[in-house]
Design a protein around this motif. Structure first.
Motif, PDB file in Angstrom:
ATOM      1  N   THR A   1      -6.901   7.268  -0.171  1.00 22.15           N
ATOM      2  CA  THR A   1      -7.486   5.948   0.096  1.00 22.15           C
ATOM      3  C   THR A   1      -6.431   5.002   0.647  1.00 22.15           C
ATOM      4  N   TYR A   2      -5.263   4.960   0.004  1.00 25.49           N
ATOM      5  CA  TYR A   2      -4.205   4.057   0.466  1.00 25.49           C
ATOM      6  C   TYR A   2      -3.707   4.442   1.853  1.00 25.49           C
TER       7      TYR A   2
ATOM      8  N   ARG B   1      -4.878  -0.378   9.127  1.00 26.09           N
ATOM      9  CA  ARG B   1      -4.167  -1.656   9.289  1.00 26.09           C
ATOM     10  C   ARG B   1      -3.131  -1.554  10.420  1.00 26.09           C
TER      11      ARG B   1
ATOM     12  N   TRP C   1       0.828  -1.215   0.000  1.00 29.17           N
ATOM     13  CA  TRP C   1       0.000   0.000   0.000  1.00 29.17           C
ATOM     14  C   TRP C   1       0.858   1.259   0.000  1.00 29.17           C
TER      15      TRP C   1
ATOM     16  N   ARG D   1      -6.087   3.332   4.463  1.00 29.05           N
ATOM     17  CA  ARG D   1      -6.007   1.884   4.650  1.00 29.05           C
ATOM     18  C   ARG D   1      -4.788   1.522   5.492  1.00 29.05           C
TER      19      ARG D   1
END
Lengths: 263, 493
Positions: B442-443, B450, B427, B446
């Motif tokens: 978005t990445y 995580r 990512w 994420r």
């Protein structure tokens, strides 16, 4: 009452040192809502910067200072007396060497040497005892040597030599018992200065490690809140003041009683 | 009688010297740390960076969402690896009166990239292949790989090319084109500064001890003090006559880091148990006087690449005990961990409270506190099981590669806990290669979600910035980064 007060304080100190291991005391119990609460609001002797009860911590600190004082005075008295009397009795180059060593130690300010030693050895209460003993024996050694120099001329020593007693026996049986009076007085004053020295080293962070309590580290923690919570410094400071004063008063009295010239 | 008179005289002399009234023309700011290095090519510490951004100007600055915005120059992306910067035509000259041109920008960046300079910023800027001046107002950067975040890296203060060539000592005599210029240095780490706009003189002064700083403020020897105040002193000052307290949300991220190669802390369930055992609310309320907000990720929610919904791991001691039970720890077999922290009093105090909180779920924490140099050395070398630290002044999301990518193990990066996660690596790389900012966001979101799941860090909080000023001081504004930009507007009325 005035006569007994110092003794009472010392008894309290010793008692606190013995009781500090009890489960009822909670010197490390953190209560965040009581942070820096003064005695008149929260009871007891107030609370410190983590909400720990100062009464319990002063008692825990009493144990630290009491055992450090006891160990350091015992170690340095035994070592100093032995070295001093051997040096005085033997005379000659042994004596000269030891006197030089004593002079070197005396040339340094004691506390500075202790700080350097504690710094090299690393923080920890065991190392404080070692550092202070390494500095403390000198006073005893000098005193013992001076006494032995005059005592070894006495008839009973001369008689012992004439009878063929061994050196060890002469020093241990015929000399050291006569030294005890001035050494006890020296030891008493030693206790007072060691209480202060331990607090000083803990104040610098070289003594007990958190969360353990020492009067010195309590005062150090308190200095940061002097403006808002003076009780954090006053409580351990007063405890230390009382103990040192009591020890010194008793030492004075002891000296007066033991000194034949003053009788 | 004569002795008394002498004593009286002496007291009077002492009092009069102690009550010297401070110069009303000056405005004095008291801070805890000394700005150690005024050379923008070499400075890395926060205090220096905060002063340097006022002495020098950089090509790029940041807005409230931490998006890079033009400062000295606006830019255009010619290709993914080529950027052109146009200098602002109305830019101020250097303090010595010489104009600032493209040649100065080129010389500054070439000096940073020259290994002989030994600049600590070289690593971040190593993606610059070439920098050249097109004309006096235009500069072009050629990169060796595409990076959408590139403009955000150009925050180094521009220095005159002429002085650079002469080997000028900017640390001793900083000459930039910033809104403040250095007049002289006083004793005790004082910096005497002049505001170029109106000639107002300012003093930035180090006063280490917080109590002394507060007393100096009350006595009028300082006009403003900023940050590094214990909660009790903030409360002491709050509501006191003649003193005004101001707070501002901060972005400095406090966390607990783990060594993931350790047999114990390498287990994610153990890390989660520990995170559930920490009552952040109580620490924020009692030790930080409420001047912090809980954190869930390295970037604050207001950051353009931040995650708006994460706020960390809840305090849930029962869940912590249950998790530890599953791992086989309990009253018979307590878990023992060692925790490193600096010897700063506040950090040590927080560590002691953490020790207490963890003890309640059956984790025995052994505290090891070291002076800053030893502590930071150990952390950078990966010699720790647990530690606590703060990320200061993070602005661009390239921090994720620097801290969590498996290729960023020390000494090349700051992945000090040796975190290795294939998904995170992928990512991070996708975010860097993304063509639009929306895709990047978005990445990055994420990644942050995580990270909160796998917990290489336990996020703690973002500390607020606090300043206290005397009542006649106006216009000093705090901001997200706790810098001293307020000096540009401050007035005495």
């Amino acid at each position: 009452m005035g006569q007994r007060l110092p003794l009472l304080i010392l008894l309290l100190w010793a008692l606190a040192a013995l009781l500090a291991g009890m489960d009822a005391l909670e010197p490390d119990r953190i209560q965040l809502e009581l942070i820096l609460a003064p005695p008149w609001e929260a009871g007891g002797l107030g609370y410190d910067d983590l909400g720990r009860p100062l009464l319990d911590r002063v008692i825990a600190g009493a144990r630290t200072s009491f055992w450090v004082a006891l160990w350091v005075v015992s170690l340095s008295a035994v070592a100093g007396t032995l070295i001093g009397s051997v040096s005085g009795y033997l005379g000659g180059w042994t004596d000269r060497m030891i006197v030089h060593v004593i002079d070197i130690f005396l040339a340094f300010p004691g506390i500075l040497l202790a700080i350097a030693l504690a710094g090299i050895l690393g923080p920890g209460i065991g190392n404080v005892v070692i550092a202070l003993s390494l500095v403390g024996w000198v006073g005893f050694a000098r005193l013992a040597r001076a006494q032995v120099l005059s005592l070894k001329q006495r008839e009973h020593v001369v008689a012992a030599i004439a009878l063929g007693s061994r050196r060890r026996r002469i020093i241990l049986r015929h000399l050291i018992p006569l030294l005890s009076a001035p050494l006890i007085v020296e030891a008493t004053f030693g206790v007072a200065s060691i209480v202060i020295a331990e607090a000083g080293l803990s104040f610098l962070g070289l003594g007990v490690q958190p969360p353990a309590a020492s009067w010195g580290s309590m005062i150090r923690d308190g200095t940061r809140y002097l403006l808002v919570a003076p009780h954090m410094v006053l409580v351990p400071g007063t405890a230390m003041l009382l103990v040192v004063l009591a020890v010194n008063l008793l030492g004075d009295r002891l000296r007066d009683r033991m000194d034949v010239r003053l009788r | 009688m004569r002795r008394w008179r002498l004593l009286l005289l002496l007291t009077a002399v002492l009092l009069s010297s102690a009550c010297q009234s401070p110069d009303p023309e000056l405005i004095r700011l008291g801070i805890a740390g000394r700005p150690a290095n005024l050379d923008p090519l070499h400075a890395t510490d926060a205090a220096s960076a905060r002063v340097n951004r006022l002495l020098y100007r950089s090509l790029v600055d940041f807005d409230a969402q931490q998006q890079p915005v033009p400062e000295l120059a606006r830019w255009e992306r010619l290709t993914p690896t080529r950027y052109r910067f146009h200098l602002d035509p109305g830019r101020a000259p250097f303090h010595d009166g010489q104009p600032l041109n493209a040649a100065d920008v080129v010389a500054t960046y070439r000096a940073v990239l020259d290994p002989a300079t030994g600049s600590p910023h070289r690593g971040l800027l190593s993606l610059i292949e070439q920098v050249e001046a097109v004309d006096t107002d235009t500069i072009e950067f050629q990169l060796n790989r595409p990076d959408r975040l590139f403009p955000g890296y150009l925050v180094i203060g521009i220095v005159p090319a002429r002085l650079l060539a002469q080997g000028h000592d900017f640390q001793r005599a900083p000459i930039g084109s910033g809104p403040l210029e250095l007049i002289e240095r006083g004793g005790d780490g004082q910096l005497w500064l002049r505001r170029r706009r109106d000639g107002q003189q300012l003093v930035v002064q180090q006063v280490k001890d917080p109590t002394v700083r507060v007393l100096k403020l009350r006595r009028g020897e300082l006009d403003i003090i900023q940050n590094d105040l214990p909660a009790e002193l903030i409360r002491y000052l709050d509501g006191r006559e003649g003193i005004r307290i101001e707070r501002h949300r901060g972005s400095n991220f406090s966390y607990i880091g783990f060594n993931l190669e350790d047999a114990q802390t390498g287990d994610p369930r153990l890390r989660r148990a520990l995170a559930h055992a920490i009552d952040r609310g109580a620490i924020i309320e009692h030790l930080l006087a409420g001047a912090a907000r809980p954190a869930g990720a390295l970037l604050p929610p207001g950051h353009w690449a931040g995650h708006p919904e994460l706020d960390g791991v809840d305090y849930d001691p029962d869940r912590a005990r249950a998790l530890l039970g599953e791992l086989g720890y309990g009253p018979q077999r307590p878990l023992e961990l060692s925790y490193k922290t600096s010897s700063d009093p506040l950090r040590l105090r927080i560590a002691t409270v953490l020790q207490d909180q963890l003890a309640r779920v059956g984790i025995r924490l052994r505290l090891q506190s070291y002076d800053w140099g030893t502590f930071y050395g150990d952390i950078k070398a990966g010699r720790f099981q647990l530690y606590s630290l703060m990320w200061v002044g993070i602005r661009t999301p390239d921090i994720f590669r620097h801290v969590f990518h498996s290729a960023s193990l020390p000494p090349g990066g700051a992945n000090r806990g040796r975190y290795r996660d294939a998904r995170i690596d992928a990512w991070i790389e996708s975010a860097e290669a993304a063509q639009t900012q929306t895709a990047q966001v978005t990445y990055y979101r994420r990644i942050q979600a995580r990270l909160l799941e796998t917990l290489p860090y336990v996020p703690l909080w973002y500390e607020d910035h606090v300043c206290a000023a005397r009542a006649d001081i106006h216009g000093y504004r705090l901001n997200l980064h706790g810098n001293y930009d307020g000096l540009l507007e401050v007035q005495r009325r």
